[in-house]
Design a protein around this motif. Structure first.
Motif, PDB file in Angstrom:
ATOM      1  N   ALA A 201      28.572  -0.775 -23.388  1.00  0.00           N
ATOM      2  CA  ALA A 201      28.764   0.648 -23.668  1.00  0.00           C
ATOM      3  C   ALA A 201      28.734   0.926 -25.165  1.00  0.00           C
ATOM      4  CB  ALA A 201      30.086   1.122 -23.072  1.00  0.00           C
ATOM      5  N   VAL A 202      29.275   0.008 -25.956  1.00  0.00           N
ATOM      6  CA  VAL A 202      29.213   0.169 -27.411  1.00  0.00           C
ATOM      7  C   VAL A 202      27.764   0.217 -27.868  1.00  0.00           C
ATOM      8  CG1 VAL A 202      29.731  -0.913 -29.630  1.00  0.00           C
ATOM      9  CG2 VAL A 202      31.458  -0.903 -27.820  1.00  0.00           C
ATOM     10  N   ASP A 203      26.971  -0.705 -27.364  1.00  0.00           N
ATOM     11  CA  ASP A 203      25.561  -0.769 -27.765  1.00  0.00           C
ATOM     12  C   ASP A 203      24.785   0.466 -27.337  1.00  0.00           C
ATOM     13  OD1 ASP A 203      25.994  -3.252 -28.877  1.00  0.00           O
ATOM     14  OD2 ASP A 203      25.357  -4.351 -27.077  1.00  0.00           O
ATOM     15  N   GLY A 204      25.194   1.078 -26.204  1.00  0.00           N
ATOM     16  CA  GLY A 204      24.429   2.206 -25.680  1.00  0.00           C
ATOM     17  C   GLY A 204      25.000   3.567 -26.008  1.00  0.00           C
ATOM     18  N   ALA A 205      26.054   3.625 -26.827  1.00  0.00           N
ATOM     19  CA  ALA A 205      26.691   4.911 -27.124  1.00  0.00           C
ATOM     20  C   ALA A 205      25.728   5.826 -27.879  1.00  0.00           C
ATOM     21  CB  ALA A 205      27.950   4.690 -27.951  1.00  0.00           C
ATOM     22  N   PRO A 206      25.559   7.082 -27.432  1.00  0.00           N
ATOM     23  CA  PRO A 206      24.564   7.967 -28.044  1.00  0.00           C
ATOM     24  C   PRO A 206      25.040   8.703 -29.281  1.00  0.00           C
ATOM     25  CG  PRO A 206      25.576   9.046 -26.166  1.00  0.00           C
ATOM     26  CD  PRO A 206      26.161   7.664 -26.227  1.00  0.00           C
ATOM     27  N   ASP A 207      26.357   8.766 -29.513  1.00  0.00           N
ATOM     28  CA  ASP A 207      26.853   9.518 -30.665  1.00  0.00           C
ATOM     29  C   ASP A 207      28.187   8.933 -31.112  1.00  0.00           C
ATOM     30  OD1 ASP A 207      28.820  10.538 -28.870  1.00  0.00           O
ATOM     31  OD2 ASP A 207      27.481  12.177 -28.304  1.00  0.00           O
TER      32      ASP A 207
ATOM     33  N   ALA B 131      31.292   9.079 -28.581  1.00  0.00           N
ATOM     34  CA  ALA B 131      31.103   8.124 -27.484  1.00  0.00           C
ATOM     35  C   ALA B 131      31.269   6.695 -27.984  1.00  0.00           C
ATOM     36  CB  ALA B 131      29.727   8.312 -26.859  1.00  0.00           C
ATOM     37  N   ARG B 132      30.755   6.427 -29.167  1.00  0.00           N
ATOM     38  CA  ARG B 132      30.879   5.066 -29.704  1.00  0.00           C
ATOM     39  C   ARG B 132      32.343   4.736 -30.006  1.00  0.00           C
ATOM     40  NH1 ARG B 132      27.333   1.237 -31.298  1.00  0.00           N
ATOM     41  NH2 ARG B 132      28.054  -0.307 -32.823  1.00  0.00           N
ATOM     42  N   ALA B 133      33.102   5.702 -30.500  1.00  0.00           N
ATOM     43  CA  ALA B 133      34.522   5.463 -30.771  1.00  0.00           C
ATOM     44  C   ALA B 133      35.265   5.135 -29.485  1.00  0.00           C
ATOM     45  CB  ALA B 133      35.142   6.679 -31.456  1.00  0.00           C
ATOM     46  N   LEU B 134      34.991   5.880 -28.419  1.00  0.00           N
ATOM     47  CA  LEU B 134      35.604   5.583 -27.120  1.00  0.00           C
ATOM     48  C   LEU B 134      35.235   4.184 -26.658  1.00  0.00           C
ATOM     49  CD1 LEU B 134      37.032   6.294 -24.440  1.00  0.00           C
ATOM     50  CD2 LEU B 134      34.875   7.349 -23.690  1.00  0.00           C
ATOM     51  N   ALA B 135      33.949   3.858 -26.751  1.00  0.00           N
ATOM     52  CA  ALA B 135      33.490   2.544 -26.307  1.00  0.00           C
ATOM     53  C   ALA B 135      34.110   1.422 -27.140  1.00  0.00           C
ATOM     54  CB  ALA B 135      31.960   2.475 -26.378  1.00  0.00           C
ATOM     55  N   LEU B 136      34.233   1.639 -28.434  1.00  0.00           N
ATOM     56  CA  LEU B 136      34.826   0.620 -29.304  1.00  0.00           C
ATOM     57  C   LEU B 136      36.275   0.341 -28.920  1.00  0.00           C
ATOM     58  CD1 LEU B 136      33.408   1.783 -32.747  1.00  0.00           C
ATOM     59  CD2 LEU B 136      33.001  -0.464 -31.698  1.00  0.00           C
ATOM     60  N   ASP B 137      37.027   1.392 -28.634  1.00  0.00           N
ATOM     61  CA  ASP B 137      38.435   1.207 -28.271  1.00  0.00           C
ATOM     62  C   ASP B 137      38.561   0.445 -26.960  1.00  0.00           C
ATOM     63  OD1 ASP B 137      41.247   1.521 -28.431  1.00  0.00           O
ATOM     64  OD2 ASP B 137      41.118   3.213 -27.060  1.00  0.00           O
ATOM     65  N   VAL B 138      37.772   0.841 -25.969  1.00  0.00           N
ATOM     66  CA  VAL B 138      37.829   0.147 -24.679  1.00  0.00           C
ATOM     67  C   VAL B 138      37.372  -1.307 -24.828  1.00  0.00           C
ATOM     68  CG1 VAL B 138      36.904   0.096 -22.324  1.00  0.00           C
ATOM     69  CG2 VAL B 138      37.515   2.280 -23.378  1.00  0.00           C
TER      70      VAL B 138
END
Length: 354
Positions: free
Chosen positions: A98-104, A107-114
């Motif tokens: 999800a981090v690699d595929g985050a579009p903005d 979204a990337r911040a959310l993915a990084l935390d998870v």
């Protein structure tokens, strides 16, 4: 049942009813081919996770994914549900993707935390450090809160208990005024209380560093920890999170483990975790009950329940050994290689038993 009814149940934190309501709406919409079916399924998944039903949450996310491409929010929900169910390695892999595929940026911040949370659970501490470093560079307010929380977790692993406690205290102060942040507030109170318990245990074992300056008053540690868990319990209750409430109550009993106590509340919590398939909670509660009852068998059971969680597994091994049970020193030291305080406990125990 209408969406407005399900939303009303959500506002009342009636997660069981809300999850079931969203599930009915999602399945009906999917059969009719309606475009809103995936979003309804995601709402169901969120309610099921809050209701501590990870298997049901995962099924709803998978329904959404049969109807549209995955989003970062989908990945976060699925990773969280899988982690709750003990599928930690799969959760960590999904979160990393999800981090690699985050579009903005949001979204990337959310993915990084998870991804950081699942990486830590999976024992991928080096990876987690890189994720936290990137999260800390985000200008988003929510990302800054998440980065601070994760930095405190890493600091505790590094043995910097003072920094970890100070960071969680600051987060508590920042989150307390916001009703919507009850879950995050409860998590911060829990971490602060657990750090206080760790500090007291290190002191009692004679390990040479402590979280705070000067004091040797064990009663002060206990009082602070109890207050933290009480505050956490109140916040979990406001958020309608029963698993969190069970954890807080069990840790409160753990604080007074040196005193005679009845562990009925922990027994009830374990039954709940077993019924809901909350694998990490099943292990954690048994490790707590081991200390409360002075029974290493519960800790050894916690080891068996943590096949994909090396840090939790190593800590459970140490607890079993400290209680006079079987202790596999080499395995524990390997599992706790990235956890400085617990590795010190393992080394002390290994030296005493050699």
């Amino acid at each position: 049942m209408k969406a407005a009814d399900a939303e009303a149940l959500e506002r009342a934190a009636k997660w069981t009813e809300a999850g079931d309501a969203w599930k009915v709406l999602a399945e009906s919409a999917a059969k009719s081919g309606r475009a809103d079916a995936p979003d309804l399924a995601v709402r169901a998944a969120d309610a099921f996770r809050r209701d501590d039903r990870p298997a049901a949450a995962a099924r709803m996310i998978r329904l959404a994914l049969t109807l549209r491409s995955a989003t970062v929010a989908d990945a976060a929900q699925l990773a969280g549900a899988l982690a709750d169910a003990g599928e930690i390695e799969a959760a960590a892999d999904i979160a990393a993707a999800a981090v690699d595929g985050a579009p903005d940026a949001p979204a990337r911040a959310l993915a990084l935390d998870v991804a950081c949370g699942t990486s830590l659970s999976a024992g991928r501490v080096r990876l987690a450090r890189g994720l936290v470093a990137e999260l800390d560079r985000s200008p988003l307010v929510g990302a800054q809160f998440a980065a601070a929380f994760r930095k405190a977790q890493l600091a505790r692993l590094d043995g910097d208990l003072r920094f970890a406690s100070a960071t969680w205290r600051a987060l508590v102060a920042q989150l307390a005024p916001h009703a919507a942040a009850a879950g995050a507030l409860a998590a911060a109170w829990m971490e602060l209380g657990e750090t206080s318990v760790l500090q007291g245990t290190l002191r009692s074992l004679g390990v040479a560093w402590y979280a705070g300056p000067g004091s040797n008053d064990d009663d002060l540690d206990e009082a602070e920890a109890e207050a933290c868990f009480q505050n956490a319990a109140q916040a979990w209750a406001r958020a309608g999170r029963r698993a969190g409430l069970f954890r807080a109550e069990a840790w409160k009993l753990r604080v007074r483990a040196s005193e005679p106590t009845i562990a009925t509340a922990v027994d009830t919590a374990i039954g709940y975790a077993d019924e809901r398939g909350l694998q990490g909670l099943r292990a954690e509660l048994r490790a707590l009950r081991a200390v409360i009852r002075r029974d290493p068998m519960d800790a050894l059971h916690a080891v068996e329940l943590s096949p994909q969680a090396p840090l939790a597994r190593g800590r459970a091994r140490v607890i079993a050994g400290e209680l006079g049970g079987k202790f596999e020193a080499e395995k524990a030291l390997t599992e706790l290689a990235d956890d400085v305080p617990w590795k010190a406990r393992a080394r002390m125990l290994a030296g005493a038993s050699s």
